[in-house]
Enzyme design. Structure first.
Site, short mmCIF file in Angstrom:
data_model
loop_
_atom_site.label_atom_id
_atom_site.label_comp_id
_atom_site.label_asym_id
_atom_site.label_seq_id
_atom_site.Cartn_x
_atom_site.Cartn_y
_atom_site.Cartn_z
N TRP A 173 -9.64 7.66 -7.74
CA TRP A 173 -10.87 7.95 -8.48
C TRP A 173 -10.77 7.49 -9.94
O TRP A 173 -11.72 6.96 -10.50
CB TRP A 173 -11.20 9.44 -8.40
CG TRP A 173 -12.03 9.73 -7.20
CD1 TRP A 173 -11.61 10.16 -5.97
CD2 TRP A 173 -13.44 9.53 -7.08
NE1 TRP A 173 -12.67 10.25 -5.10
CE2 TRP A 173 -13.80 9.87 -5.75
CE3 TRP A 173 -14.44 9.11 -7.95
CZ2 TRP A 173 -15.11 9.81 -5.28
CZ3 TRP A 173 -15.75 9.03 -7.48
CH2 TRP A 173 -16.08 9.38 -6.17
N GLU B 8 0.83 -1.21 0.00
CA GLU B 8 0.00 0.00 0.00
C GLU B 8 0.86 1.26 0.00
O GLU B 8 0.51 2.28 -0.62
CB GLU B 8 -0.94 0.01 1.22
CG GLU B 8 -2.03 -1.05 1.16
CD GLU B 8 -2.90 -0.91 -0.08
OE1 GLU B 8 -3.50 0.15 -0.28
OE2 GLU B 8 -2.97 -1.88 -0.87
N ASN C 105 -10.85 2.66 3.38
CA ASN C 105 -10.41 2.54 1.99
C ASN C 105 -11.31 1.65 1.14
O ASN C 105 -11.59 1.95 -0.02
CB ASN C 105 -8.96 2.02 1.93
CG ASN C 105 -8.39 2.12 0.53
OD1 ASN C 105 -8.35 3.20 -0.05
ND2 ASN C 105 -7.99 1.00 -0.05
N TRP D 87 -20.74 11.67 -19.62
CA TRP D 87 -21.27 11.55 -18.25
C TRP D 87 -22.68 12.15 -18.17
O TRP D 87 -22.96 13.18 -18.78
CB TRP D 87 -20.36 12.27 -17.27
CG TRP D 87 -18.93 11.83 -17.30
CD1 TRP D 87 -17.86 12.51 -17.82
CD2 TRP D 87 -18.41 10.60 -16.79
NE1 TRP D 87 -16.71 11.78 -17.66
CE2 TRP D 87 -17.01 10.59 -17.04
CE3 TRP D 87 -18.98 9.49 -16.15
CZ2 TRP D 87 -16.17 9.54 -16.68
CZ3 TRP D 87 -18.15 8.44 -15.78
CH2 TRP D 87 -16.76 8.47 -16.05
N TRP E 157 -15.95 11.39 -12.69
CA TRP E 157 -15.09 11.09 -11.54
C TRP E 157 -14.52 12.36 -10.91
O TRP E 157 -14.23 12.40 -9.71
CB TRP E 157 -13.97 10.14 -11.95
CG TRP E 157 -13.07 10.66 -13.05
CD1 TRP E 157 -13.24 10.49 -14.39
CD2 TRP E 157 -11.88 11.43 -12.90
NE1 TRP E 157 -12.23 11.11 -15.10
CE2 TRP E 157 -11.38 11.70 -14.20
CE3 TRP E 157 -11.18 11.94 -11.80
CZ2 TRP E 157 -10.22 12.43 -14.43
CZ3 TRP E 157 -10.01 12.68 -12.02
CH2 TRP E 157 -9.55 12.92 -13.32
N TRP F 266 1.95 1.72 -3.51
CA TRP F 266 0.86 2.32 -4.30
C TRP F 266 0.90 3.85 -4.17
O TRP F 266 0.72 4.58 -5.15
CB TRP F 266 -0.50 1.82 -3.82
CG TRP F 266 -1.05 0.63 -4.55
CD1 TRP F 266 -1.15 -0.64 -4.10
CD2 TRP F 266 -1.58 0.61 -5.89
NE1 TRP F 266 -1.72 -1.45 -5.06
CE2 TRP F 266 -2.00 -0.70 -6.17
CE3 TRP F 266 -1.75 1.59 -6.87
CZ2 TRP F 266 -2.56 -1.08 -7.38
CZ3 TRP F 266 -2.33 1.22 -8.09
CH2 TRP F 266 -2.71 -0.10 -8.33
#
Length: 436
Positions: free
Chosen positions: A367, A260, A326, A291, A344, A263
């Protein structure tokens, strides 16, 4: 203290600690007395419409604590409010400053700010030094064999791990050199209202590495009702915790937790090499998704009234506390972008306003991952089913009960899952096929 005395300035930003601070260590061992500085940057603050911002309250609290520690050491943290370039222009006129020291920041606005301050300093014959502190590897330090940046996480993480050595995790014992701070009398600390903000109910876990949680992280991290995550993201964001200390612990105790942290650095690297992701899709074709952007449905999502308990519980959690688990972040982001077909960037902006641990690179990356527009290798048709996510990760309904309580069955679903899933797949597929 004589204003004629040659001094160095250390500029605190995303590193609000005295211990294991790379740039601060280098400044304190440079041979000059060090004047510590923090700037409440109006270029940033003036963009914040919400004057009860939990992030600003957190920063103000930590800067106050830092100032107190420096006062106890016989020095002071000079705290200014304004535009960094203008404040430096004043300081260069007031003190005999020979060097400015700080740690790197990778966000586009911060890069431009640092460039402007550096140019001003050099014009005044003042040296500028900056250092890597908030990550283990930065910028071009983890690249493909051909010299290009990685755009897929797994090979990036393998290269990151293969390059990790003991030296990368070594501390910089800045706390051992506090006698090098400039000896000076305390100056006033601007109040929260003095910088244009109001008190808020910000709730942040203490600065500590909970080894028991890290040890079992791989087994507990996906269950939002459990206290199974370290909650250190806000401390990494503002540097009240050392990344090197955390990586040493993760490396020793839990590879999933270390993953993590990798990341986090991957998304920072993406932002550095592809700054256009701030405003647009990493995969440019996805900028053409039509969208729906229904404002009423967006408000329903924001206020936790979608009729999907796991989504509504998560939105209640972020609205009340400035934090969201998360797993819940992934569920609500998928719901907004896929079930409601809302851009988003709308959700990203909402999280940016609400999350105390907001970090541009991770928020943007998360996102875009949920929307299918980012650098993730998985195709766009990953759509989370809120009900199956609930059964898997909140089987006893404890998370939902905590954040929904009596409102559990009060709202009709804003959209049918099966219909919404098919609609999203159709819109994505048709849009991308047109561009082929």
């Amino acid at each position: 203290m004589s204003k004629k005395q040659n001094i160095a300035v250390f500029w605190f930003r995303r590193d609000l600690r005295i211990h294991d601070n790379h740039g601060l260590y280098k400044a304190l061992t440079s041979g000059l007395p060090v004047l510590p500085l923090f700037i409440f940057d109006t270029d940033i603050l003036n963009k914040l419409d919400n004057k009860c911002d939990r992030r600003v309250a957190f920063i103000h609290e930590k800067v106050t604590e830092l100032k107190t520690k420096l006062n106890e050491a016989g020095s002071d943290l000079v705290v200014k409010h304004g535009k960094p370039v203008e404040i430096y222009r004043e300081l260069f006129g007031e003190f005999t400053i020979t060097s400015v020291w700080f740690n790197h920041d990778f966000e586009p606005d911060a890069v431009n700010r640092d460039k402007a301050v550096t140019e001003l300093a050099l014009m005044n014959g003042i040296e500028v030094y900056s250092f890597k502190d908030q990550v283990i590897f930065e910028k071009d330090e983890v690249l493909k064999d051909d010299g290009n940046p990685y755009t897929v996480f797994t090979p990036y993480s393998k290269k990151w791990l293969s390059g990790l050595g003991k030296k990368d995790m070594e501390s910089y014992p800045s706390e051992e050199h506090t006698n090098a701070f400039l000896k000076t009398e305390p100056t006033p600390m601007p109040s929260l209202s003095g910088i244009g903000f109001r008190e808020t109910d910000h709730m942040v876990s203490p600065v500590r590495i909970d080894e028991a949680i890290i040890q079992h992280y791989d087994k507990t991290r996906d269950y939002p009702a459990q206290d199974g995550t370290s909650k250190v993201s806000v401390h990494l964001r503002f540097g009240t915790l050392s990344i090197r200390e955390l990586v040493r612990t993760a490396f020793r105790m839990n590879k999933t937790y270390l993953n993590e942290l990798i990341w986090r650095e991957f998304y920072m690297m993406i932002l550095w090499h592809f700054p256009y992701v701030v405003d647009g899709a990493f995969k440019p074709a996805y900028n053409h998704i039509p969208w729906r952007n229904n404002e009423k449905e967006f408000d329903i999502w924001c206020n936790g009234k979608t009729g999907y308990p796991i989504v509504d519980a998560a939105m209640n959690q972020i609205n009340r506390t400035g934090y969201m688990h998360n797993r819940a972040r992934m569920i609500v982001a998928s719901f907004l972008t896929k079930h409601l077909l809302i851009d988003w960037r709308w959700g990203e902006a909402y999280f940016a306003e609400k999350l105390t641990d907001y970090e541009l690179s991770s928020n943007n990356g998360g996102w875009q991952w949920a929307a299918g527009t980012g650098c993730d290798a998985a195709p766009y048709f990953r759509i989370f089913n809120p009900e199956s996510q609930t059964k898997k990760f909140d089987p006893d309904g404890k998370y939902i009960e905590t954040w929904l309580g009596d409102d559990l069955h009060m709202v009709q679903p804003v959209v049918d899952h099966k219909m919404a899933r098919e609609r999203a797949l159709k819109v994505y597929k048709e849009t991308l096929n047109k561009l082929k």
